[in-house]
Write a protein that holds these residues in place. Structure first.
Motif, PDB file in Angstrom:
ATOM      1  N   SER A  71       1.006  -1.246   0.076  1.00 19.53           N
ATOM      2  CA  SER A  71      -0.166   0.075  -0.154  1.00 19.53           C
ATOM      3  C   SER A  71       0.727   1.311  -0.032  1.00 19.53           C
ATOM      4  O   SER A  71       2.028   1.212   0.540  1.00 19.53           O
ATOM      5  CB  SER A  71      -0.936   0.015   1.179  1.00 19.53           C
ATOM      6  OG  SER A  71       0.004   0.141   2.335  1.00 19.53           O
TER       7      SER A  71
ATOM      8  N   MET B 118      -0.101   4.921   1.347  1.00 23.98           N
ATOM      9  CA  MET B 118      -0.975   5.589   2.130  1.00 23.98           C
ATOM     10  C   MET B 118      -1.172   7.001   1.673  1.00 23.98           C
ATOM     11  O   MET B 118      -2.125   7.432   1.823  1.00 23.98           O
ATOM     12  CB  MET B 118      -0.836   5.595   3.748  1.00 23.98           C
ATOM     13  CG  MET B 118       0.441   6.285   4.151  1.00 23.98           C
ATOM     14  SD  MET B 118       0.620   6.191   5.755  1.00 23.98           S
ATOM     15  CE  MET B 118       2.098   6.989   6.222  1.00 23.98           C
TER      16      MET B 118
ATOM     17  N   GLY C 195      -4.575   7.346  -0.700  1.00 23.43           N
ATOM     18  CA  GLY C 195      -4.079   6.145  -0.729  1.00 23.43           C
ATOM     19  C   GLY C 195      -4.356   4.992  -1.606  1.00 23.43           C
ATOM     20  O   GLY C 195      -5.423   5.679  -2.475  1.00 23.43           O
TER      21      GLY C 195
ATOM     22  N   LEU D 190      -3.643   0.925  -3.148  1.00 26.02           N
ATOM     23  CA  LEU D 190      -2.977  -0.478  -2.891  1.00 26.02           C
ATOM     24  C   LEU D 190      -2.464  -1.137  -4.260  1.00 26.02           C
ATOM     25  O   LEU D 190      -3.277  -0.804  -5.337  1.00 26.02           O
ATOM     26  CB  LEU D 190      -4.263  -1.544  -2.558  1.00 26.02           C
ATOM     27  CG  LEU D 190      -3.730  -2.806  -2.210  1.00 26.02           C
ATOM     28  CD1 LEU D 190      -2.801  -3.132  -1.223  1.00 26.02           C
ATOM     29  CD2 LEU D 190      -4.940  -3.689  -2.147  1.00 26.02           C
TER      30      LEU D 190
ATOM     31  N   LYS E 162      -3.627  -2.114  -9.632  1.00 29.94           N
ATOM     32  CA  LYS E 162      -3.793  -0.867  -8.479  1.00 29.94           C
ATOM     33  C   LYS E 162      -5.321  -0.819  -8.041  1.00 29.94           C
ATOM     34  O   LYS E 162      -6.184  -0.963  -8.875  1.00 29.94           O
ATOM     35  CB  LYS E 162      -3.058   0.399  -9.107  1.00 29.94           C
ATOM     36  CG  LYS E 162      -3.572   1.566  -8.173  1.00 29.94           C
ATOM     37  CD  LYS E 162      -2.698   2.808  -8.526  1.00 29.94           C
ATOM     38  CE  LYS E 162      -3.465   3.708  -8.632  1.00 29.94           C
ATOM     39  NZ  LYS E 162      -2.777   5.170  -9.190  1.00 29.94           N
TER      40      LYS E 162
ATOM     41  N   GLY F  56      -4.771   2.130   3.217  1.00 34.58           N
ATOM     42  CA  GLY F  56      -3.512   1.378   3.131  1.00 34.58           C
ATOM     43  C   GLY F  56      -2.836   1.846   4.265  1.00 34.58           C
ATOM     44  O   GLY F  56      -1.583   1.235   4.448  1.00 34.58           O
TER      45      GLY F  56
ATOM     46  N   LEU G  35      -2.539  -3.432   6.248  1.00 31.13           N
ATOM     47  CA  LEU G  35      -3.344  -4.386   5.481  1.00 31.13           C
ATOM     48  C   LEU G  35      -2.941  -5.791   5.908  1.00 31.13           C
ATOM     49  O   LEU G  35      -2.182  -6.345   6.539  1.00 31.13           O
ATOM     50  CB  LEU G  35      -3.109  -4.170   3.979  1.00 31.13           C
ATOM     51  CG  LEU G  35      -1.772  -4.180   3.482  1.00 31.13           C
ATOM     52  CD1 LEU G  35      -1.135  -5.481   3.290  1.00 31.13           C
ATOM     53  CD2 LEU G  35      -1.638  -3.289   2.212  1.00 31.13           C
TER      54      LEU G  35
ATOM     55  N   ILE H  80      -8.080  -3.731   4.076  1.00 30.39           N
ATOM     56  CA  ILE H  80      -7.339  -2.489   3.935  1.00 30.39           C
ATOM     57  C   ILE H  80      -7.760  -1.543   4.870  1.00 30.39           C
ATOM     58  O   ILE H  80      -8.938  -1.063   4.864  1.00 30.39           O
ATOM     59  CB  ILE H  80      -7.384  -1.895   2.573  1.00 30.39           C
ATOM     60  CG1 ILE H  80      -7.331  -3.045   1.441  1.00 30.39           C
ATOM     61  CG2 ILE H  80      -6.623  -1.007   2.210  1.00 30.39           C
ATOM     62  CD1 ILE H  80      -6.045  -3.810   1.322  1.00 30.39           C
TER      63      ILE H  80
ATOM     64  N   THR I 199      -8.328   1.926   7.008  1.00 32.54           N
ATOM     65  CA  THR I 199      -8.338   3.439   6.453  1.00 32.54           C
ATOM     66  C   THR I 199      -8.851   4.209   7.925  1.00 32.54           C
ATOM     67  O   THR I 199      -9.951   4.654   8.017  1.00 32.54           O
ATOM     68  CB  THR I 199      -9.432   3.439   5.479  1.00 32.54           C
ATOM     69  OG1 THR I 199      -8.907   2.456   4.360  1.00 32.54           O
ATOM     70  CG2 THR I 199      -9.082   4.803   4.933  1.00 32.54           C
TER      71      THR I 199
END
Length: 406
Positions: free
Chosen positions: A330, A332, A342, A344, A359, A372, A375, A384, A386
């Protein structure tokens, strides 16, 4: 700055065609409130997810912390239980780090004062039927104030590894990691790991990972390669004790890379974060991740991975996860959906090489979400973290469940 060594798919030049929102389900705490930071830590095991909310207030105790269990059913992911420490105290930050394996959950409270201010503790919970209950409180046998025991946790069926990066072992903040072994239904202290060449401020134990009879311990401020370049130590279990096997360092390690701030392990492959790496042609703190592989007991750096569309301050490799031939990394501070929203990145191992695959962005991403933050990966599912999402108030937090394509 350093040049990047990474082989990417054709997506490198056609990134837009490779982006994916994936199949997403957003988790929110039923009783979530502003500043809870739900999603500060996450763990995933099969169809069970564990989400920490270290700033949640329970029983009118400020920042005592909590964690939430979610299970996957035919109707999707549903909140199953809320876990709180017993006893709980203000400022514990219970749930700041979490680990999950089979029907056992480990929840860190690195600011717990049980054996001194911020000495730290880890709470073991177990599931029987539909109920989760607290079984043990683990603390360091030689705990001291400020150790931050529980700041990192890794769990397997037989062992739990707990980092105490601010332990003075023996130098100030040189750090240590503690291994507990499961004996029938009880976790018993087994050994204490420290770096033989550890120095003040190394923060050995800032990250830990375990798979089978191998443990990785990160020391992201180790100075051997360069000031705060970082290092990771590998240990193997010989049936009786944990023995040091190798010290891993980035071949191009440089000042403040903090290599080892996050680590992931699967079999003989290690995925190691250097999220403050300054990548040539991209910028300061763009971030990178390193692949190390072990053959006949010898660890070798085989690849360096970067984001194909990375930019300065993305902090690529804030989070890392590894499972078979899939690596999740990730970033962020990626800005594709707003400042620090952010992102991943998924890498796949093909023909012996790790290659960029796709992505993923949060479907409802907003600036400053930091999708991210952390995770976890289990089979073809990912979670994930947040914690800065604002759905239930400022920084109330969220976590996203993703179904990844094989």
């Amino acid at each position: 700055m350093k040049s990047a060594v990474v082989k990417l798919l054709s997506c490198f030049t056609l990134l837009a065609t490779c982006q994916s929102l994936g199949a997403q389900h957003k988790l929110l705490a039923d009783d979530g409130k502003a500043e809870d930071q739900f999603g500060y830590s996450v763990a995933l095991d099969g169809t069970t997810a564990l989400v920490g909310a270290l700033k949640a207030n329970t029983n009118n105790l400020t920042d005592s912390g909590a964690a939430y269990v979610y299970t996957l059913s035919t109707t999707g992911w549903q909140q199953h239980a809320k876990l709180i420490a017993n006893p709980a105290y203000a400022g514990d930050t219970f749930g700041g780090n979490v680990a999950l394996k089979n029907h056992t959950a480990m929840l860190g409270a690195s600011r717990r004062d049980h054996k001194g201010e911020d000495a730290g503790a880890v709470f073991a919970f177990e599931q029987k039927g539909n109920l989760w209950s607290q079984k043990q409180i683990l603390t360091a046998t030689d705990a001291k104030a400020g150790d931050a025991f529980g700041q990192s946790i890794a769990l397997s069926e037989r062992f739990v590894v707990i980092g105490a990066p601010h332990s003075d072992a023996p130098h100030k903040d040189s750090g240590s990691a503690y291994v507990f072994m499961r004996d029938k239904n009880t976790w018993r202290f087994h050994s204490k790991l420290t770096a033989k060449d550890g120095a003040a401020g190394d923060l050995f134990g800032i990250s830990v990972a375990i798979d089978g009879d191998t443990i990785l311990v990160g020391a992201d401020l180790n100075d051997e390669r360069a000031e705060k370049a970082g290092a990771v130590y590998a240990y193997v279990f010989n049936g009786k004790q944990w023995l040091h096997q190798a010290k891993l360092m980035a071949s191009d390690g440089a000042n403040t890379d903090i290599f080892g701030v996050r680590v992931a392990l699967f079999g003989d492959t290690a995925l190691i974060s250097a999220r403050r790496d300054d990548v040539e042609g991209i910028g300061t703190d763009a971030g990178s991740a390193y692949i190390f592989e072990r053959i006949k007991g010898h660890w070798t750096q085989t690849q360096k991975l970067i984001a194909p569309d990375g930019k300065a301050d993305d902090r690529f490799a804030r989070g890392v996860a590894l499972n078979q031939n899939t690596a999740l990394i990730s970033a962020m501070h990626h800005d594709a959906k707003g400042d620090n929203a952010g992102a991943l990145y998924i890498f796949k191992k093909q023909h012996g090489q790790w290659r960029y695959s796709s992505k993923i962005l949060a479907s409802d991403a907003k600036p400053q979400d930091r999708f991210g933050w952390n995770l976890a990966l289990s089979n073809n599912k990912a979670i994930i973290a947040t914690p800065h999402r604002d759905d239930k108030g400022n920084a109330s937090g969220a976590a996203y469940m993703l179904d990844l394509e094989d």
